[in-house]
Design a protein around this motif. Sequence first.
Motif, PDB file in Angstrom:
ATOM      1  N   ARG B 109     -12.406   4.102   6.582  1.00 60.31           N
ATOM      2  CA  ARG B 109     -12.732   3.186   6.717  1.00 60.31           C
ATOM      3  C   ARG B 109     -11.793   1.549   5.614  1.00 60.31           C
ATOM      4  O   ARG B 109     -11.248   2.156   5.095  1.00 60.31           O
ATOM      5  CB  ARG B 109     -13.702   2.835   6.628  1.00 60.31           C
ATOM      6  CG  ARG B 109     -15.177   1.296   7.108  1.00 60.31           C
ATOM      7  CD  ARG B 109     -16.047   1.672   6.461  1.00 60.31           C
ATOM      8  NE  ARG B 109     -16.612   1.419   5.197  1.00 60.31           N
ATOM      9  CZ  ARG B 109     -16.639   1.178   3.868  1.00 60.31           C
ATOM     10  NH1 ARG B 109     -16.795  -0.159   4.532  1.00 60.31           N
ATOM     11  NH2 ARG B 109     -17.066   1.421   3.005  1.00 60.31           N
ATOM     12  N   VAL B 110     -11.157   0.734   6.508  1.00 57.67           N
ATOM     13  CA  VAL B 110     -10.538  -0.116   6.290  1.00 57.67           C
ATOM     14  C   VAL B 110     -11.656  -1.029   5.154  1.00 57.67           C
ATOM     15  O   VAL B 110     -12.255  -1.653   5.772  1.00 57.67           O
ATOM     16  CB  VAL B 110     -10.047  -1.168   7.023  1.00 57.67           C
ATOM     17  CG1 VAL B 110      -8.831  -2.271   6.196  1.00 57.67           C
ATOM     18  CG2 VAL B 110      -9.317  -0.172   8.213  1.00 57.67           C
ATOM     19  N   THR B 111     -10.667  -0.891   4.046  1.00 62.12           N
ATOM     20  CA  THR B 111     -12.114  -1.828   2.756  1.00 62.12           C
ATOM     21  C   THR B 111     -11.505  -3.727   2.888  1.00 62.12           C
ATOM     22  O   THR B 111     -12.138  -3.482   2.033  1.00 62.12           O
ATOM     23  CB  THR B 111     -12.208  -0.452   1.733  1.00 62.12           C
ATOM     24  OG1 THR B 111     -10.977  -0.138   0.815  1.00 62.12           O
ATOM     25  CG2 THR B 111     -13.223   0.633   2.071  1.00 62.12           C
ATOM     26  N   LEU B 112      -9.987  -2.889   2.712  1.00 63.68           N
ATOM     27  CA  LEU B 112      -9.128  -4.454   2.113  1.00 63.68           C
ATOM     28  C   LEU B 112      -7.974  -4.853   3.329  1.00 63.68           C
ATOM     29  O   LEU B 112      -7.623  -3.935   3.077  1.00 63.68           O
ATOM     30  CB  LEU B 112      -9.364  -4.456   1.100  1.00 63.68           C
ATOM     31  CG  LEU B 112      -8.867  -5.758   0.788  1.00 63.68           C
ATOM     32  CD1 LEU B 112      -9.465  -6.534   0.627  1.00 63.68           C
ATOM     33  CD2 LEU B 112      -8.064  -6.083  -1.233  1.00 63.68           C
ATOM     34  N   ARG B 113      -8.117  -5.840   3.890  1.00 68.30           N
ATOM     35  CA  ARG B 113      -7.466  -6.528   4.253  1.00 68.30           C
ATOM     36  C   ARG B 113      -6.678  -8.259   4.111  1.00 68.30           C
ATOM     37  O   ARG B 113      -8.302  -9.177   4.816  1.00 68.30           O
ATOM     38  CB  ARG B 113      -6.882  -6.116   5.573  1.00 68.30           C
ATOM     39  CG  ARG B 113      -5.805  -6.512   6.612  1.00 68.30           C
ATOM     40  CD  ARG B 113      -6.219  -6.306   8.186  1.00 68.30           C
ATOM     41  NE  ARG B 113      -5.214  -6.134   8.594  1.00 68.30           N
ATOM     42  CZ  ARG B 113      -4.399  -6.051  10.381  1.00 68.30           C
ATOM     43  NH1 ARG B 113      -4.980  -5.495  10.811  1.00 68.30           N
ATOM     44  NH2 ARG B 113      -2.993  -6.641  10.819  1.00 68.30           N
ATOM     45  N   ALA B 114      -6.263  -8.260   2.773  1.00 70.13           N
ATOM     46  CA  ALA B 114      -5.845  -9.489   2.694  1.00 70.13           C
ATOM     47  C   ALA B 114      -5.263  -9.990   3.972  1.00 70.13           C
ATOM     48  O   ALA B 114      -4.306 -10.063   3.554  1.00 70.13           O
ATOM     49  CB  ALA B 114      -5.235  -9.318   1.018  1.00 70.13           C
ATOM     50  N   PRO B 115      -6.177 -11.384   3.300  1.00 67.19           N
ATOM     51  CA  PRO B 115      -5.422 -12.207   4.467  1.00 67.19           C
ATOM     52  C   PRO B 115      -3.759 -13.003   4.165  1.00 67.19           C
ATOM     53  O   PRO B 115      -2.525 -13.040   5.187  1.00 67.19           O
ATOM     54  CB  PRO B 115      -5.736 -13.989   4.830  1.00 67.19           C
ATOM     55  CG  PRO B 115      -7.241 -13.558   3.911  1.00 67.19           C
ATOM     56  CD  PRO B 115      -6.821 -12.290   3.381  1.00 67.19           C
ATOM     57  N   MET B 116      -3.408 -12.933   3.012  1.00 65.95           N
ATOM     58  CA  MET B 116      -1.911 -13.529   2.358  1.00 65.95           C
ATOM     59  C   MET B 116      -1.431 -11.760   2.641  1.00 65.95           C
ATOM     60  O   MET B 116      -0.527 -11.969   2.797  1.00 65.95           O
ATOM     61  CB  MET B 116      -1.596 -13.172   0.955  1.00 65.95           C
ATOM     62  CG  MET B 116      -3.473 -14.450   0.199  1.00 65.95           C
ATOM     63  SD  MET B 116      -2.101 -15.768   0.608  1.00 65.95           S
ATOM     64  CE  MET B 116      -0.551 -15.710  -0.390  1.00 65.95           C
ATOM     65  N   SER B 117      -1.765 -10.863   2.782  1.00 63.31           N
ATOM     66  CA  SER B 117      -0.797  -9.698   3.542  1.00 63.31           C
ATOM     67  C   SER B 117      -1.237  -9.285   4.819  1.00 63.31           C
ATOM     68  O   SER B 117      -1.525  -7.879   4.615  1.00 63.31           O
ATOM     69  CB  SER B 117      -0.901  -8.601   2.467  1.00 63.31           C
ATOM     70  OG  SER B 117      -2.152  -8.480   1.409  1.00 63.31           O
ATOM     71  N   TRP B 118      -1.751  -9.898   5.329  1.00 63.65           N
ATOM     72  CA  TRP B 118      -2.668  -9.440   6.766  1.00 63.65           C
ATOM     73  C   TRP B 118      -1.834  -8.605   7.600  1.00 63.65           C
ATOM     74  O   TRP B 118      -2.478  -7.178   7.533  1.00 63.65           O
ATOM     75  CB  TRP B 118      -2.750 -10.639   7.438  1.00 63.65           C
ATOM     76  CG  TRP B 118      -3.902 -10.774   8.677  1.00 63.65           C
ATOM     77  CD1 TRP B 118      -3.060  -9.811  10.095  1.00 63.65           C
ATOM     78  CD2 TRP B 118      -4.799 -10.119   8.678  1.00 63.65           C
ATOM     79  NE1 TRP B 118      -4.633  -9.731  10.899  1.00 63.65           N
ATOM     80  CE2 TRP B 118      -5.495  -9.745   9.887  1.00 63.65           C
ATOM     81  CE3 TRP B 118      -5.932 -10.540   7.791  1.00 63.65           C
ATOM     82  CZ2 TRP B 118      -6.393  -9.628  10.654  1.00 63.65           C
ATOM     83  CZ3 TRP B 118      -7.395  -9.976   7.842  1.00 63.65           C
ATOM     84  CH2 TRP B 118      -7.202  -9.718   9.431  1.00 63.65           C
TER      85      TRP B 118
END
Lengths: 157, 254
Positions: B109-118
Motif C-alpha cells: 500500500r502507498v502510505t505517503l506521496r508527498a506533493p513536493m515530490s509527487w
Amino acid sequence: MTLIILWLIQDLLTVFTGGTMQVPGLFMLGLVFRLLFCEIGNDDESVWAVWLAFAGGLLWDLRWIGIPGFFTLGYVIVVLIVIQVWGIIPPHGRASGTGLIVFLLLECSQLIPPLLPLLILGGSTGGSYFVWQQTYSLPAILFTMYLYFKKVKDTNL
Amino acid sequence: MNNRRTAAREFVHGMTALILAMFLLGVSSGLGVIKNIVDIWGALLSVPEYPAVVMREFYQSWRSWSHDKSFLSSEVKRLRSENAELRLELAKVSGSKIYSEDRSQKTARVTLRAPMSWWSEIRIDRGSQDNIAQGQAVFSSGYLIGRVSTVSRMSSWAELITSSSFMIPAVIDQTRELGVIAGDGNGSVLLKYIPAGRGVRSGMKVSTAMIGDQLPPGLPIGKIAGEFIAGTDGYMTYRIEPGADISSFYTVEY
C-alpha cells in the motif's frame, strides 16, 4: 545412591554426545563433595570412598575405555589426594578460607582421571578432548563449590 | 587411638586399591575375558542408556534435517541465479523478450506521496521484513512504475519512473533499439538516445533492457506516445505513455 545416579547421568551424557566429547566427571565431583564432609581419619566413609572410586572407575573403564585400569587408577588417586590434603586441614578450619583448596581438590577430580589415558595412549584428538572436558567441567566445579559452601553455611560447620 | 587406626585403614585400603588398579591396567589388556565383560556391561547399560540414545538420534536427525534444509535452500538460490543467467543468454541469442519468473504478485500500500515530490517518490508499507530489497522493481497494473530506493524494516521508498533522477536502460520491443528511460520530474517519461531513422513508431512497446543487473529485462514499461525532440546529434527522444496510471495509484506490486 546419589553417586550411582551421578555415574548414570555422566554415562547418559556421554551416550548423548556420542562419545564425541568428554563430559564432566559428575561421579567424582559427587564423591569428592561427600569426602569433604566426612571426618578424615575418623570415619569409615573415607575408606568406603576409596572402593567406591575404584568401582566407579572400573565400571567407567569397562563401559567407555575397554581396558580396565585407566579411570580406576585415576579415581583412586584423586580420592587418596583428597584424603591426604583434606586430612591435613584441621576440621574447625575447613569452613573458612578453604575456597582455593576446595577448588583445587575438585579440579583434581576432573584433571587426573582423563589425563592418565591421554598420557598413556596419547594422540592429538585425545588432547583436544581433554581440553574441552576441562572447559566443560569448570561450571560443574563452580556449582559443586557453591553447594559445598551453601551446605557449610546451612549446617554451621 | 581410634583415629590412628582409621588412618591406617585408609592407608591400607588406599594402597590396596591403587596397586589393584595398576595391576588391572598392566594385565587386563592382554586378557580375552575382559572383552566379554565389557560386552556384558555394555549390554546391561543399554537399558538405562536407551533414553539418551533416542535423544541423540532425535538431535542428529534434527541437525541433519536443518543442514539439508539449509543446503537445499542455498542450492535453490544458486539454481535460480544460474537459470536467470541462462535466460539472459538465451534472450541475447534469440533476441526474444523474457519476463522475470521472480516477479511476484505481492501488493504493498502507498502510505505517503508527498506533493513536493509527487512525481519523484512514494513510500510503501513493506520493508526488509517482507523481503523488499533496494533496487527491486515496483509495478502498478503490471507495468513498471519505479524501483525501491531505500528500505527500512517495515516500510520502503520507491523512486518513480517520472523522477528526473530515474534512468534505466530500455528496449523497444519491435525494433530492439536500445535507449534510456528517464523521467522529467513533471509527470513525463522519456525514451532517450534512440538513433534516428530506425522506423520507430507510436504505439511500440517499451520494456526494460538486459543491460545492467539492477532490474531484470523484459519488464513492461509502456508504449511510445510520440516523437519529442529530434536531436542534432542524430539521436531521438520519444515521449513514453506509461502502461500504469502514474498520477493515481494506491497500491503497488513488487
